[in-house]
Design an enzyme around this catalytic site. Structure first.
Site, PDB file in Angstrom:
ATOM      1  CB  ALA A  37      -0.924  -0.001   1.217  1.00  0.00           C
ATOM      2  CD  GLN A  38       4.494   4.367   2.703  1.00  0.00           C
ATOM      3  OE1 GLN A  38       3.873   4.314   3.755  1.00  0.00           O
ATOM      4  NE2 GLN A  38       4.721   5.485   2.056  1.00  0.00           N
ATOM      5  CE1 TYR A  39       7.593  -0.132  -5.596  1.00  0.00           C
ATOM      6  CE2 TYR A  39       5.397  -0.403  -6.542  1.00  0.00           C
ATOM      7  CZ  TYR A  39       6.774  -0.325  -6.697  1.00  0.00           C
ATOM      8  OH  TYR A  39       7.311  -0.439  -7.947  1.00  0.00           O
ATOM      9  CB  SER A  85       3.859  -4.649 -14.817  1.00  0.00           C
ATOM     10  OG  SER A  85       3.169  -4.492 -13.609  1.00  0.00           O
ATOM     11  CG  LEU A  86      -1.459  -6.874 -15.066  1.00  0.00           C
ATOM     12  CD1 LEU A  86      -2.204  -7.703 -14.021  1.00  0.00           C
ATOM     13  CD2 LEU A  86      -2.193  -6.932 -16.407  1.00  0.00           C
ATOM     14  CD  GLU A 117      -7.439 -14.041 -16.291  1.00  0.00           C
ATOM     15  OE1 GLU A 117      -6.268 -13.954 -15.869  1.00  0.00           O
ATOM     16  OE2 GLU A 117      -7.737 -14.091 -17.494  1.00  0.00           O
ATOM     17  CE  LYS A 119      -1.960  -7.525  -9.843  1.00  0.00           C
ATOM     18  NZ  LYS A 119      -1.030  -7.748  -8.742  1.00  0.00           N
ATOM     19  CG  ASP A 121       0.118 -10.654  -3.496  1.00  0.00           C
ATOM     20  OD1 ASP A 121       0.932 -10.324  -4.393  1.00  0.00           O
ATOM     21  OD2 ASP A 121      -0.022 -10.017  -2.447  1.00  0.00           O
ATOM     22  CD  GLU A 177       1.378 -14.197  -9.701  1.00  0.00           C
ATOM     23  OE1 GLU A 177       1.626 -14.032 -10.921  1.00  0.00           O
ATOM     24  OE2 GLU A 177       1.542 -13.323  -8.840  1.00  0.00           O
ATOM     25  CE1 TYR A 227      -5.078 -23.307  -9.158  1.00  0.00           C
ATOM     26  CE2 TYR A 227      -5.395 -21.245  -7.961  1.00  0.00           C
ATOM     27  CZ  TYR A 227      -5.589 -22.616  -8.075  1.00  0.00           C
ATOM     28  OH  TYR A 227      -6.298 -23.284  -7.104  1.00  0.00           O
ATOM     29  CE  LYS A 320      -2.208  -3.595  -7.319  1.00  0.00           C
ATOM     30  NZ  LYS A 320      -0.957  -3.647  -6.576  1.00  0.00           N
ATOM     31  CB  CYS A 414       0.639 -12.804  36.584  1.00  0.00           C
ATOM     32  SG  CYS A 414      -1.024 -12.772  35.905  1.00  0.00           S
ATOM     33  CB  CYS A 417      -2.901 -13.023  39.964  1.00  0.00           C
ATOM     34  SG  CYS A 417      -1.644 -14.151  39.364  1.00  0.00           S
ATOM     35  CB  CYS A 432       0.107 -16.341  35.150  1.00  0.00           C
ATOM     36  SG  CYS A 432      -0.453 -16.305  36.852  1.00  0.00           S
ATOM     37  CB  CYS A 438      -4.249 -16.213  37.915  1.00  0.00           C
ATOM     38  SG  CYS A 438      -4.085 -14.972  36.643  1.00  0.00           S
TER      39      CYS A 438
HETATM   40  N1  LIG Z   1       6.333  -3.432  -0.910  1.00  0.00           N
HETATM   41  C1  LIG Z   1       7.242  -3.092  -1.779  1.00  0.00           C
HETATM   42  O1  LIG Z   1       8.310  -2.602  -1.440  1.00  0.00           O
HETATM   43  C2  LIG Z   1       6.983  -3.333  -3.234  1.00  0.00           C
HETATM   44  C3  LIG Z   1       7.993  -3.112  -4.161  1.00  0.00           C
HETATM   45  C4  LIG Z   1       7.706  -3.365  -5.485  1.00  0.00           C
HETATM   46  C5  LIG Z   1       6.460  -3.826  -5.859  1.00  0.00           C
HETATM   47  N2  LIG Z   1       5.506  -4.040  -4.921  1.00  0.00           N
HETATM   48  C6  LIG Z   1       4.144  -4.510  -5.281  1.00  0.00           C
HETATM   49  O2  LIG Z   1       4.139  -5.062  -6.555  1.00  0.00           O
HETATM   50  C7  LIG Z   1       3.254  -4.343  -7.391  1.00  0.00           C
HETATM   51  C8  LIG Z   1       3.878  -4.146  -8.737  1.00  0.00           C
HETATM   52  O3  LIG Z   1       4.291  -5.395  -9.141  1.00  0.00           O
HETATM   53  P1  LIG Z   1       4.111  -5.931 -10.593  1.00  0.00           P
HETATM   54  O4  LIG Z   1       4.891  -5.138 -11.550  1.00  0.00           O
HETATM   55  O5  LIG Z   1       4.373  -7.375 -10.486  1.00  0.00           O
HETATM   56  O6  LIG Z   1       2.645  -5.601 -10.948  1.00  0.00           O
HETATM   57  P2  LIG Z   1       1.333  -6.118 -10.385  1.00  0.00           P
HETATM   58  O7  LIG Z   1       1.535  -7.106  -9.321  1.00  0.00           O
HETATM   59  O8  LIG Z   1       0.526  -4.940 -10.028  1.00  0.00           O
HETATM   60  O9  LIG Z   1       0.698  -6.819 -11.673  1.00  0.00           O
HETATM   61  C9  LIG Z   1       1.360  -7.723 -12.556  1.00  0.00           C
HETATM   62  C10 LIG Z   1       1.506  -9.062 -12.015  1.00  0.00           C
HETATM   63  O10 LIG Z   1       0.275  -9.580 -11.573  1.00  0.00           O
HETATM   64  C11 LIG Z   1       0.406 -10.970 -11.458  1.00  0.00           C
HETATM   65  N3  LIG Z   1      -0.866 -11.624 -11.782  1.00  0.00           N
HETATM   66  C12 LIG Z   1      -1.626 -12.285 -10.884  1.00  0.00           C
HETATM   67  N4  LIG Z   1      -2.714 -12.795 -11.428  1.00  0.00           N
HETATM   68  C13 LIG Z   1      -2.680 -12.467 -12.732  1.00  0.00           C
HETATM   69  C14 LIG Z   1      -3.550 -12.736 -13.821  1.00  0.00           C
HETATM   70  N5  LIG Z   1      -4.675 -13.416 -13.675  1.00  0.00           N
HETATM   71  N6  LIG Z   1      -3.201 -12.245 -15.036  1.00  0.00           N
HETATM   72  C15 LIG Z   1      -2.062 -11.533 -15.194  1.00  0.00           C
HETATM   73  N7  LIG Z   1      -1.191 -11.265 -14.183  1.00  0.00           N
HETATM   74  C16 LIG Z   1      -1.501 -11.714 -12.969  1.00  0.00           C
HETATM   75  C17 LIG Z   1       1.546 -11.364 -12.332  1.00  0.00           C
HETATM   76  O11 LIG Z   1       2.587 -11.816 -11.499  1.00  0.00           O
HETATM   77  C18 LIG Z   1       1.951 -10.110 -12.998  1.00  0.00           C
HETATM   78  O12 LIG Z   1       3.324 -10.039 -13.226  1.00  0.00           O
HETATM   79  C19 LIG Z   1       3.014  -3.025  -6.705  1.00  0.00           C
HETATM   80  O13 LIG Z   1       1.731  -2.542  -6.970  1.00  0.00           O
HETATM   81  C20 LIG Z   1       3.192  -3.374  -5.277  1.00  0.00           C
HETATM   82  O14 LIG Z   1       1.950  -3.802  -4.788  1.00  0.00           O
HETATM   83  C21 LIG Z   1       5.747  -3.789  -3.626  1.00  0.00           C
HETATM   84 ZN   LIG Z   2      -1.892 -14.449  36.989  1.00  0.00          ZN
END
Ligand SMILES: NC(=O)c1ccc[n+]([C@@H]2O[C@H](COP(=O)([O-])OP(=O)(O)OC[C@H]3O[C@@H](n4cnc5c(N)ncnc54)[C@H](O)[C@@H]3O)[C@@H](O)[C@H]2O)c1
Ligand SMILES: [Zn+2]
Length: 678
Positions: A37-39, A85-86, A117, A119, A121, A177, A227, A320, A414, A417, A432, A438
């Site tokens: 989320a931070q990224y 990427s996406l 589909e 996504k 992780d 993935e 998958y 997302k 503890c 108690c 404890c 207790c």
């Molecule tokens: N925390 C961190 O420091 C850090 C650093 C870099 C990236 N990230 C994370 O990674 C993301 C970017 O990574 P990314 O370039 O892999 O992009 P992404 O994860 O946003 O999207 C592309 C990836 O999605 C995956 N995917 C899963 N299901 C899929 C499907 N059904 N069809 C197609 N692809 C599918 C594939 O691995 C593909 O490479 C960022 O948004 C962030 O969330 C985090």
């Molecule tokens: Zn106790």
């Protein structure tokens, strides 16, 4: 937002530097320091600035790049078709804007169909099949060059080494993935924690760390799955494939490749939003982590017309889900005492929205975990909340330290108690030791004390114990025996008659045995059999109370850990006070006569236990027979002296009857044990 070009330039440079660092940690080291989320927030800020100030755009910006460089420890694989990427959508409006962009670009307002589909992780993998045989597998790397991980991918059990059927192209690259299902992830971390090995922050990192291993034997032990979700190279290019992405996925399935079971298709942006909500509602119940859903224009001809930008296809987008990991501040740590005395550190957090809810507490598990995390009060921490698992602190953002953070001190007493806290070397949990006093453990301890195998107090069931504690009438087991009739009568469903009966059974229960008394105290890991062994070995309570650790391990079945539990229990003065109070109200037992081993009633006898015993567990029965000198064997032979046969006894009973071996039913066993009880 920066409004001058000069400001924007600085901000863009800072964001790029930061994002490159995050990319390196995430893609190369598989060890991110901030949550996605931070990224994503930093990336969105960068993209917004680059849009506002197009003169700052650069092909080298992290916003234009895919992934991270391949590690040189692996052989490099150049992708014949780049692995991209996406694009991301973070809300419904940007998903609908995506659909509109497509229609505008196509200059066609006809409704579009999408493949929908989950996504997953994990990490993207390319698998090449030649003549139906798996010949090579690679990571995505920077999209152009990936890492050769063939040996590792071969260990993933749901990836076919040979394709099924015969209708596949001579060369075909399958993409998909690799991920780690949640339960496998939890188990892996549990075992890593136990071994003092690396604990993974989330299933994605665990999957990446497990797949990018130089030793494929390690990968083979990790619970990875795959998958498929698309095709790469297909040769010869005359090979006829279906015209839609969704049908192509079915084709992959017909070759034996696993697909995510939740894949679907939808019409138009609104259909996509319906799918999004459907999957979002299922998210917590899915066996694997997903961070959103992916929508792909289904018609391949239209995909080709739309084409690609540098980093991603134009015809697909990832929408997302709310983040399952977020950063927040650790305000304080409180120590909670559970029903069994286990002390759990609980993190009090600056409230943060994560995994779809606002979280202000998270578990820190135990002292070892606090040490492993190196976490301090005041730290910025990463919180993870996924599925039904309680929120956890997964890491510390050390870059945010100011120096004013303070150490977390695990209590020696503890918090409920004030009894001593016991932390054994082989156990992660601190407890404890004031089991008898207790308040946190009170109900559990009192119920155990009154239970059938302990004091066996007729009419004093769990519900009544709850009532007595809630009405503040009973604090320790000794209080049971001084309850006045008048306060009992006030309780729910307690008329004078039943109250009198209860007092009678309390009176009757005062006559017990040393073994039952010890068992009733609820010392950790001291069950019926251990209690009986202790009674037999030491014969007096006083001897047990003053026994050293060395003397305790002399007792049959008592190892180092149990010995420490017993020792710590009797050395907690609060417990001694309650024991004295119990003796004062008149609890008593017949003296235990020291039995020489040779005089044990079952000395020299061998027995076998079979079937289901309804009154006592088989292991209890076994232990108590052993206390009386019997050898308990696994199978019936002519050397068997008697067989204890419970319900549904089978072949062992038949055999015993054939060999004319004595058969005891459960009632006979119990009668015998009672007669010879210590
Ligand atoms: N925390 C961190 O420091 C850090 C650093 C870099 C990236 N990230 C994370 O990674 C993301 C970017 O990574 P990314 O370039 O892999 O992009 P992404 O994860 O946003 O999207 C592309 C990836 O999605 C995956 N995917 C899963 N299901 C899929 C499907 N059904 N069809 C197609 N692809 C599918 C594939 O691995 C593909 O490479 C960022 O948004 C962030 O969330 C985090
Ligand atoms: Zn106790």
């Amino acid at each position: 937002m920066s409004n001058t070009l000069e400001n924007a330039k600085n901000d863009v440079a800072a964001l790029r530097k930061q994002l490159n660092e995050y990319n390196y940690q995430y893609y190369v080291l598989d060890d991110p320091t901030v949550p996605d989320a931070q990224y994503d927030r930093d990336m969105q800020a960068l993209i917004a600035l680059e849009q506002e100030f197009p003169e700052l755009k650069s092909a080298n910006s992290p916003s234009q790049k895919v992934g991270g460089a391949a590690l040189s420890a692996f052989e490099q694989v150049t992708h014949e078709v780049p692995m991209l990427s996406l694009d991301n959508a973070f809300d419904d409006a940007s998903l609908l804007a995506f659909e509109k962009r497509l229609k505008d670009r196509l200059k066609d307002n006809a409704p579009l169909s999408f493949s929908c589909e989950p996504k997953l992780d994990g990490l993207a993998v390319s698998i090449l099949y030649e003549n139906g045989e798996l010949v090579r597998a690679a990571t995505r790397g920077d999209g152009q060059v990936g890492e050769n991980i063939t040996a590792n991918v071969r260990t993933i059990s749901n990836i076919p080494l040979s394709l099924r059927g015969e209708q596949w192209p001579e060369r075909v690259e399958v993409r998909g993935e690799v991920f780690m299902p949640r339960d496998g992830f939890e188990k892996l971390n549990e075992s890593q924690r136990g071994k003092g090995a690396k604990v993974f922050a989330n299933p994605r990192n665990a999957a990446a760390g497990s797949l990018r291993q130089l030793d494929s034997k390690i990968t083979a032990k990790r619970p990875l799955m795959f998958y498929a979700y698309s095709l790469g190279v297909v040769q010869p290019d005359t090979f006829e494939l279906p015209n839609s992405h969704s049908e192509r996925l079915n084709k992959l399935a017909s070759w034996g490749l696993p697909l995510c079971p939740d894949i679907s298709t939808a019409d138009g942006g609104n259909g996509c939003l319906e799918y999004y909500n459907l999957i979002l509602n299922k998210r917590d119940a899915l066996p694997y982590d997903i961070d959103g859903v992916v929508f792909k224009v289904d018609d391949i001809a239209i995909q080709n017309r739309l084409g690609f930008v540098a980093r991603a296809p134009r015809w697909a987008i990832a929408q997302k889900f709310p983040a399952q990991e977020e950063v927040t501040t650790l305000i304080d740590v409180e120590f909670q005492v559970g029903r069994t005395g286990a002390i759990t550190p609980v993190a009090r957090l600056e409230p943060v929205f994560v995994g779809g809810v606002t979280v202000s507490n998270a578990t820190l598990h135990n002292q070892d975990e606090i040490e492993r995390l190196g976490v301090k009060v005041g730290d910025t921490v990463v919180i993870r909340r996924a599925g039904d698992v309680i929120p956890q602190v997964v890491s510390v953002v050390e870059a945010n330290r100011t120096g004013s953070e303070t150490e977390i001190n695990f209590p020696q007493q503890c918090p409920v108690c004030d009894s001593n806290v016991e932390k054994l070397e082989d156990e992660a949990v601190a407890r404890c030791t004031g089991g008898l006093i207790c308040a946190a453990q009170r109900k559990q301890a009192l119920k155990h004390f009154a239970s059938r195998k302990a004091f066996d107090i007729d009419g004093l069931g769990d519900k009544l114990v709850d009532q007595l504690v809630d009405a503040d009438l009973v604090h320790t087991p000794a209080d049971f025996f001084t309850l006045p009739l008048s306060s009992l009568i006030g309780l729910e469903r307690m008329a004078e008659k039943s109250a009198t009966k209860l007092l009678d059974s309390l009176e009757a229960s005062k006559k017990t045995t040393l073994a039952k008394f010890l068992y009733a105290l609820g010392i950790r890991e001291v069950g019926e059999a251990t209690a009986a062994n202790l009674a037999m070995h030491f014969t007096t309570l006083d001897a047990i109370q003053t026994a050293t650790l060395e003397a305790l391990v002399e007792v049959q079945d008592v190892g180092n850990v149990v010995a420490e539990h017993i020792f710590n229990f009797f050395n907690e003065s609060h417990n001694t006070d309650v024991i004295n109070a119990l003796l004062e109200v008149g609890i008593h037992w017949p003296a235990v006569e020291k039995r020489e081993e040779a005089n044990l009633p079952l000395k020299g006898q061998t027995c076998v236990i079979t079937g289901t015993l309804s009154e006592m567990g088989r292991s209890d029965a076994k232990a108590r027979l052993q206390v009386l000198g019997a050898k308990v064997a696994g199978s019936v032979s002519k050397n068997t002296d008697f067989l204890v046969a419970g319900e549904k006894a089978g072949s062992k009973l038949t055999k015993a009857q054939e060999l004319d071996v004595d058969v005891w039913d459960e009632a006979t066993l119990i009668a015998f044990l009672n007669e010879h009880e210590v």
